[in-house]
Every structure is written in C-alpha cells, then in structure tokens.
Enzyme design. Structure first.
Site, PDB file in Angstrom:
ATOM      1  N   ILE A 110       0.830  -1.194   0.000  1.00 53.25           N
ATOM      2  CA  ILE A 110       0.000   0.000   0.000  1.00 53.25           C
ATOM      3  C   ILE A 110       0.868   1.248   0.000  1.00 53.25           C
ATOM      4  CG2 ILE A 110      -0.218  -0.122   2.532  1.00 53.25           C
ATOM      5  CD1 ILE A 110      -3.020   1.119   2.230  1.00 53.25           C
ATOM      6  N   CYS A 111       0.393   2.274  -0.680  1.00 50.06           N
ATOM      7  CA  CYS A 111       1.028   3.591  -0.686  1.00 50.06           C
ATOM      8  C   CYS A 111       2.449   3.499  -1.244  1.00 50.06           C
ATOM      9  CB  CYS A 111       0.991   4.158   0.738  1.00 50.06           C
ATOM     10  SG  CYS A 111       1.415   5.916   0.884  1.00 50.06           S
ATOM     11  N   ASN A 112       3.433   4.020  -0.551  1.00 52.42           N
ATOM     12  CA  ASN A 112       4.804   4.012  -1.054  1.00 52.42           C
ATOM     13  C   ASN A 112       5.360   2.602  -1.232  1.00 52.42           C
ATOM     14  OD1 ASN A 112       4.920   6.781  -1.222  1.00 52.42           O
ATOM     15  ND2 ASN A 112       5.985   7.069   0.719  1.00 52.42           N
ATOM     16  N   ALA A 114       3.741   0.193  -2.603  1.00 51.77           N
ATOM     17  CA  ALA A 114       3.364  -0.190  -3.971  1.00 51.77           C
ATOM     18  C   ALA A 114       4.355   0.400  -4.968  1.00 51.77           C
ATOM     19  CB  ALA A 114       1.948   0.277  -4.279  1.00 51.77           C
ATOM     20  N   ALA A 164      -2.618  -0.838  -3.275  1.00 52.66           N
ATOM     21  CA  ALA A 164      -3.568   0.213  -2.915  1.00 52.66           C
ATOM     22  C   ALA A 164      -2.837   1.541  -2.817  1.00 52.66           C
ATOM     23  CB  ALA A 164      -4.246  -0.103  -1.579  1.00 52.66           C
TER      24      ALA A 164
END
Length: 205
Positions: A110-112, A114, A164
């Site tokens: 998720i976030c960074n 990804a 995400a």
C-alpha cells in the site's frame, strides 16, 4: 519453518500506522470482540528486532527480523510510509518479496510500498494501482514497464498481489481478506460497508 496462518506485516521506520489497521482488526476481531480461534494471526517483521517507529511516533516491537522471519506464512503485507524513500535501506525487501511470490504467498503493498514494488519490477505482470501513475513512473524508472496494467482505483487484486493507494486502507483490507478467504464474502462485505458508511449509514438502510 513458520506457520501458514501468519500474516506478516513488514514495517520500516516511519511507517504509516493507519494503513494496516482495518486488515489487522478484521483478522483478529469481530463484532463480539477478539476472536477465540482466528483463522489467521497478525505478526510484525522488521529489519531488526529493535522497535520500529511509526510516522506518528508510536513504537512497536517486531515478532521477527528479516533474519529470523519464517520461510512459510500466509501473506506478506508491505505497509507504506517514508522508509520506502531510501532505496538502499529497503533493498533487503526485494529478496523477501521475490521469495514470497516464488512460493505463491499472497503479497500486499500500500502507498509508497506499492511504488517500491514498481521500482523493482514486481508490478509489470499484474494489474495494479498505487499513489497515481506519475509516482509509479517516477519511482519505477527503468524497472517499471507495466503501465498498461495500471488501474486508477483505491485497491486492486490480481495474480496474488494486492496494491492500494495511501487512502485505500479499507479497500486494501477487503481485497486481502477476500484473497485469503478470511471469512465469507458476505461477512467481508458487511465489514467493509460498516467501516465505510459507519453506524449512521448502516442504520439508515
């Protein structure tokens, strides 16, 4: 060897502490409280066994270090945050992710985190999302050739990989819960709607 019912949350210093909350809560609790015999258990893995600091200043003691983490487990969940900005410090995670995918273990980011997957080529063969296509291009560089698989969504699940953006923690949890068959689809959807709509939204239906 490890336990196949363990979900490993991989945390780096300055991790985003709000991002694992929905998933970890759904794994361990239901509407009655803590589950007596949960299907999965939450575990934390970090570079060392020293406390990991969140971006909010909270500290958590890992269950495993990179050196002591089990060989088999149910899922590897990379939690975002600012630690992923340092490519050298998070480089050991490349091998961990590659090993998990080779073994068919579910991987979430998720976030960074990804964007970290993008930088290291892990998103090139699956549909995915993240903090926008521009960040994936910037972080990914030559390692990211999977632009055609990018989906502008809160969370995307494909090929055993769930991604995400930083505001998609609830959708991230839903996709991982479904992929892990953590509960019935109906109960997972109820969990999602309750947290998305709240008491007021649910009670008005």
């Amino acid at each position: 060897m490890g336990k196949n019912n363990e979900i490993l949350y991989l945390l780096l210093d300055d991790y985003a502490d709000h991002e694992p909350v929905f998933l970890s809560t759904a794994v361990s609790c239901d509407e009655k409280g803590m589950k007596f015999a949960p299907k999965y258990v939450n575990r934390v893995v970090a570079p060392t066994l020293d406390a990991v600091r969140s971006c909010s200043g909270f500290r958590i003691m890992p269950d495993y270090s990179f050196a002591t983490m089990p060989e088999s487990y149910a899922a590897l969940v990379l939690i975002g945050g600012y630690g992923w900005l340092d490519a050298d410090k998070c480089s050991p995670v490349v091998g961990i992710v590659a090993d998990a995918l080779k073994k068919g273990i579910v991987v979430g980011a998720i976030c960074n985190a990804a964007s970290f997957l993008a930088r290291n080529g892990f998103l090139n063969g699956v549909r995915h999302t993240g903090n926008g296509i521009d960040q994936l291009r910037l972080w990914g560089g030559d390692g990211y050739t999977g632009e055609s698989g990018y989906v502008d969504a809160q969370a995307v699940s494909d090929g055993g990989v769930v991604t995400a953006n930083g505001t998609g923690a609830l959708e991230f949890a839903r996709e991982l819960l479904l992929l892990l068959d953590a509960d019935t689809p109906e109960r997972i959807e109820m969990f999602y709607r309750f947290n998305k709509e709240g008491f007021v939204g649910m009670c008005s239906m």
